[in-house]
Enzyme design. Sequence first.
Site, PDB file in Angstrom:
ATOM      1  N   VAL A 161       1.523  -0.133   6.812  1.00 49.43           N
ATOM      2  CA  VAL A 161       1.192  -0.155   8.248  1.00 49.43           C
ATOM      3  C   VAL A 161       1.516  -1.529   8.847  1.00 49.43           C
ATOM      4  O   VAL A 161       1.237  -1.776  10.015  1.00 49.43           O
ATOM      5  CB  VAL A 161      -0.298   0.218   8.463  1.00 49.43           C
ATOM      6  N   ASP A 162       2.144  -2.408   8.013  1.00 46.50           N
ATOM      7  CA  ASP A 162       2.535  -3.713   8.546  1.00 46.50           C
ATOM      8  C   ASP A 162       3.941  -3.616   9.143  1.00 46.50           C
ATOM      9  O   ASP A 162       4.588  -2.579   9.036  1.00 46.50           O
ATOM     10  CB  ASP A 162       2.461  -4.797   7.433  1.00 46.50           C
ATOM     11  N   HIS A 182       2.325   6.419   7.410  1.00 44.05           N
ATOM     12  CA  HIS A 182       0.863   6.269   7.530  1.00 44.05           C
ATOM     13  C   HIS A 182       0.485   5.460   8.758  1.00 44.05           C
ATOM     14  O   HIS A 182      -0.606   4.900   8.835  1.00 44.05           O
ATOM     15  CB  HIS A 182       0.288   5.627   6.253  1.00 44.05           C
ATOM     16  N   CYS A 241     -10.982   2.933  26.136  1.00 45.69           N
ATOM     17  CA  CYS A 241      -9.856   3.686  26.703  1.00 45.69           C
ATOM     18  C   CYS A 241      -9.911   3.604  28.228  1.00 45.69           C
ATOM     19  O   CYS A 241     -10.967   3.842  28.837  1.00 45.69           O
ATOM     20  CB  CYS A 241      -9.948   5.146  26.249  1.00 45.69           C
ATOM     21  N   ALA A 284       8.720  -6.918  -6.158  1.00 41.60           N
ATOM     22  CA  ALA A 284       9.684  -6.662  -5.074  1.00 41.60           C
ATOM     23  C   ALA A 284      10.462  -7.933  -4.720  1.00 41.60           C
ATOM     24  O   ALA A 284      11.694  -7.906  -4.595  1.00 41.60           O
ATOM     25  CB  ALA A 284       8.930  -6.138  -3.855  1.00 41.60           C
TER      26      ALA A 284
HETATM   27  C1  BV8 Z   1      -2.985  14.524   4.194  1.00 40.75           C
HETATM   28  C2  BV8 Z   1      -3.086   3.983   6.199  1.00 40.75           C
HETATM   29  C3  BV8 Z   1      -2.954  16.718   5.022  1.00 40.75           C
HETATM   30  C4  BV8 Z   1      -4.479   3.555   6.503  1.00 40.75           C
HETATM   31  C5  BV8 Z   1      -3.209   5.200   4.081  1.00 40.75           C
HETATM   32  C6  BV8 Z   1      -9.276  15.813   0.044  1.00 40.75           C
HETATM   33  C7  BV8 Z   1      -9.441  15.867   1.416  1.00 40.75           C
HETATM   34  C8  BV8 Z   1      -8.446  15.484   2.296  1.00 40.75           C
HETATM   35  C9  BV8 Z   1      -7.236  15.033   1.795  1.00 40.75           C
HETATM   36  C10 BV8 Z   1      -7.088  14.976   0.428  1.00 40.75           C
HETATM   37  C11 BV8 Z   1      -8.072  15.355  -0.448  1.00 40.75           C
HETATM   38  N1  BV8 Z   1      -7.615  15.153  -1.710  1.00 40.75           N
HETATM   39  C12 BV8 Z   1      -6.366  14.669  -1.665  1.00 40.75           C
HETATM   40  C13 BV8 Z   1      -6.029  14.563  -0.380  1.00 40.75           C
HETATM   41  C14 BV8 Z   1      -4.800  14.104   0.138  1.00 40.75           C
HETATM   42  C15 BV8 Z   1      -4.969  12.623   0.402  1.00 40.75           C
HETATM   43  C16 BV8 Z   1      -4.717  11.898  -0.897  1.00 40.75           C
HETATM   44  O1  BV8 Z   1      -3.608  11.884  -1.368  1.00 40.75           O
HETATM   45  N2  BV8 Z   1      -5.775  11.299  -1.470  1.00 40.75           N
HETATM   46  C17 BV8 Z   1      -5.579  10.581  -2.712  1.00 40.75           C
HETATM   47  C18 BV8 Z   1      -6.567   9.424  -2.774  1.00 40.75           C
HETATM   48  C19 BV8 Z   1      -5.744  11.550  -3.863  1.00 40.75           C
HETATM   49  N3  BV8 Z   1      -3.968  12.325   1.376  1.00 40.75           N
HETATM   50  C20 BV8 Z   1      -4.294  12.346   2.675  1.00 40.75           C
HETATM   51  O2  BV8 Z   1      -5.415  12.497   3.106  1.00 40.75           O
HETATM   52  C21 BV8 Z   1      -3.115  12.201   3.598  1.00 40.75           C
HETATM   53  N4  BV8 Z   1      -3.138  13.261   4.566  1.00 40.75           N
HETATM   54  O3  BV8 Z   1      -2.918  14.890   3.053  1.00 40.75           O
HETATM   55  O4  BV8 Z   1      -2.921  15.370   5.294  1.00 40.75           O
HETATM   56  C22 BV8 Z   1      -4.399  17.057   4.918  1.00 40.75           C
HETATM   57  C23 BV8 Z   1      -5.190  16.946   6.039  1.00 40.75           C
HETATM   58  C24 BV8 Z   1      -6.531  17.308   5.935  1.00 40.75           C
HETATM   59  C25 BV8 Z   1      -7.037  17.767   4.728  1.00 40.75           C
HETATM   60  C26 BV8 Z   1      -6.222  17.828   3.591  1.00 40.75           C
HETATM   61  C27 BV8 Z   1      -4.907  17.449   3.674  1.00 40.75           C
HETATM   62  C28 BV8 Z   1      -3.198  10.907   4.369  1.00 40.75           C
HETATM   63  C29 BV8 Z   1      -3.127   9.752   3.415  1.00 40.75           C
HETATM   64  C30 BV8 Z   1      -2.878   8.472   4.215  1.00 40.75           C
HETATM   65  C31 BV8 Z   1      -4.019   7.513   4.011  1.00 40.75           C
HETATM   66  N5  BV8 Z   1      -3.692   6.251   4.684  1.00 40.75           N
HETATM   67  N6  BV8 Z   1      -2.872   4.075   4.750  1.00 40.75           N
HETATM   68  C32 BV8 Z   1      -4.658   2.070   6.294  1.00 40.75           C
HETATM   69  O5  BV8 Z   1      -3.707   1.389   5.852  1.00 40.75           O
HETATM   70  O6  BV8 Z   1      -5.778   1.600   6.561  1.00 40.75           O
HETATM   71  S1  BV8 Z   1      -2.961   5.269   2.419  1.00 40.75           S
HETATM   72  C33 BV8 Z   1      -2.736   3.727   1.735  1.00 40.75           C
HETATM   73  O7  BV8 Z   1      -2.956   3.839   0.355  1.00 40.75           O
HETATM   74  C34 BV8 Z   1      -1.331   3.220   1.802  1.00 40.75           C
HETATM   75  O8  BV8 Z   1      -0.715   3.509   3.024  1.00 40.75           O
HETATM   76  C35 BV8 Z   1      -0.638   3.893   0.647  1.00 40.75           C
HETATM   77  O9  BV8 Z   1      -0.019   5.068   1.033  1.00 40.75           O
HETATM   78  C36 BV8 Z   1      -1.768   4.310  -0.219  1.00 40.75           C
HETATM   79  C37 BV8 Z   1      -1.623   3.808  -1.619  1.00 40.75           C
HETATM   80  O10 BV8 Z   1      -1.329   2.525  -1.521  1.00 40.75           O
HETATM   81  P1  BV8 Z   1       0.074   1.983  -2.185  1.00 40.75           P
HETATM   82  O11 BV8 Z   1       0.987   1.702  -1.081  1.00 40.75           O
HETATM   83  O12 BV8 Z   1       0.570   2.837  -3.283  1.00 40.75           O
HETATM   84  O13 BV8 Z   1      -0.516   0.746  -2.737  1.00 40.75           O
HETATM   85  P2  BV8 Z   1      -1.505   0.685  -3.895  1.00 40.75           P
HETATM   86  O14 BV8 Z   1      -2.412  -0.413  -3.593  1.00 40.75           O
HETATM   87  O15 BV8 Z   1      -2.035   2.033  -4.221  1.00 40.75           O
HETATM   88  O16 BV8 Z   1      -0.543   0.290  -5.091  1.00 40.75           O
HETATM   89  C38 BV8 Z   1       0.210  -0.875  -4.952  1.00 40.75           C
HETATM   90  C39 BV8 Z   1       1.328  -0.730  -5.933  1.00 40.75           C
HETATM   91  O17 BV8 Z   1       2.170  -1.873  -5.812  1.00 40.75           O
HETATM   92  C40 BV8 Z   1       0.845  -0.679  -7.357  1.00 40.75           C
HETATM   93  O18 BV8 Z   1       1.554   0.300  -8.071  1.00 40.75           O
HETATM   94  C41 BV8 Z   1       1.190  -2.077  -7.891  1.00 40.75           C
HETATM   95  O19 BV8 Z   1       1.537  -2.058  -9.267  1.00 40.75           O
HETATM   96  C42 BV8 Z   1       2.394  -2.411  -7.087  1.00 40.75           C
HETATM   97  N7  BV8 Z   1       2.604  -3.844  -6.877  1.00 40.75           N
HETATM   98  C43 BV8 Z   1       1.686  -4.835  -6.843  1.00 40.75           C
HETATM   99  N8  BV8 Z   1       2.301  -6.017  -6.608  1.00 40.75           N
HETATM  100  C44 BV8 Z   1       3.629  -5.741  -6.468  1.00 40.75           C
HETATM  101  C45 BV8 Z   1       3.826  -4.365  -6.629  1.00 40.75           C
HETATM  102  N9  BV8 Z   1       5.031  -3.789  -6.542  1.00 40.75           N
HETATM  103  C46 BV8 Z   1       6.087  -4.586  -6.290  1.00 40.75           C
HETATM  104  N10 BV8 Z   1       5.986  -5.922  -6.114  1.00 40.75           N
HETATM  105  C47 BV8 Z   1       4.772  -6.534  -6.198  1.00 40.75           C
HETATM  106  N11 BV8 Z   1       4.667  -7.862  -6.025  1.00 40.75           N
HETATM  107 ZN    ZN Z   2      -9.480   8.213  26.121  1.00 41.68          ZN
END
Ligand code: BV8
Ligand code: ZN
Length: 250
Positions: A101-102, A117, A151, A238
């Site tokens: 989101v950056d 996202h 708003c 990265a």
């Molecule tokens: C959806 C914005 C349809 C916000 C984010 C039960 C109820 C409802 C939904 C669900 C449910 N069960 C499952 C779901 C689906 C759910 C989901 O997947 N949950 C997971 C936890 C199981 N998904 C959703 O809800 C999505 N919508 O499905 O809609 C729907 C609708 C209603 C009901 C059902 C379904 C929406 C998901 C979006 C959430 N918003 N961000 C904000 O930023 O505040 S998610 C957020 O976390 C990020 O955007 C990213 O996508 C996510 C994971 O983060 P990553 O980017 O992967 O980063 P992370 O920290 O996890 O890992 C970092 C990685 O980088 C690591 O691997 C690390 O090793 C590596 N790393 C570290 N340093 C480095 C590096 N790599 C390279 N270089 C480095 N230096």
């Molecule tokens: Zn409004």
Amino acid sequence: MSVEQAAAALRGAQQVVVLSGAGMSAESGVPTFREAQSGLWEEFDPSRLATPEAWQADPPFVWAWYAWRVGLVRDVEPNDGHRALAALARTHDVTIVTQNVDDLHERAGSEVLAHIHGSLFEYRCGDCGVRYDAPVEVPSEPVERLDPPTCQACAGDVRPGVVWFGEDLPMDDFQASVEALESLTKGDVCLVVGTSGIVYPAAGMPAIARGAGATVVEINPHESDISDMCDIVVRGSAATTLPALVAALG
Ligand code: BV8
Ligand code: ZN
């Protein structure tokens, strides 16, 4: 060796789709979702804060967290990884789909097809949905609560323009991303950078690229939930791996 393998795959690629996650911005100083948060937010779990329920329960608390993150991103710079992807786009057809989101890809000079996202820099009314374009106050010091803007159309609370857990992704962005992945063919590359592969439907995107015949390359210092389905895995960060990859292309 794996950087050379990835470079060999890129050399022949007509199209490259990049799927970036929080790890892409880690070396700019933006904490990933899995790393412990810093300071005031240390004891809070981002996946509990990034939900409609948290917002409904206490808008000033959630708004303060996002204002802190806006300030943090404003104060950091894109890293060499962001810049390497911008350089790659000068010789290859590169499409960037980000979970982040950056705005660091854009500030490094890349075009971004989709912020699947949402963005820290877009806001809308939580009640009537009207966009909110006025400047947003970012406190100089982190605060635990901060009243969200009001708003101008309905006096509702303005919310961050991000996708919370349980919310649908922006359909146009998601659709455009899927189309870009489906348009890949054999010899093309999907670069998956810095994502844990935990959150769906984003985590299902590399499989779409693979199904289209592309070579899937993971760049991540650690194993992720999608490592097993990658053709080439480069265990590196990265900001070091992407410049090395672009340099290896010659
Ligand atoms: C959806 C914005 C349809 C916000 C984010 C039960 C109820 C409802 C939904 C669900 C449910 N069960 C499952 C779901 C689906 C759910 C989901 O997947 N949950 C997971 C936890 C199981 N998904 C959703 O809800 C999505 N919508 O499905 O809609 C729907 C609708 C209603 C009901 C059902 C379904 C929406 C998901 C979006 C959430 N918003 N961000 C904000 O930023 O505040 S998610 C957020 O976390 C990020 O955007 C990213 O996508 C996510 C994971 O983060 P990553 O980017 O992967 O980063 P992370 O920290 O996890 O890992 C970092 C990685 O980088 C690591 O691997 C690390 O090793 C590596 N790393 C570290 N340093 C480095 C590096 N790599 C390279 N270089 C480095 N230096
Ligand atoms: Zn409004």
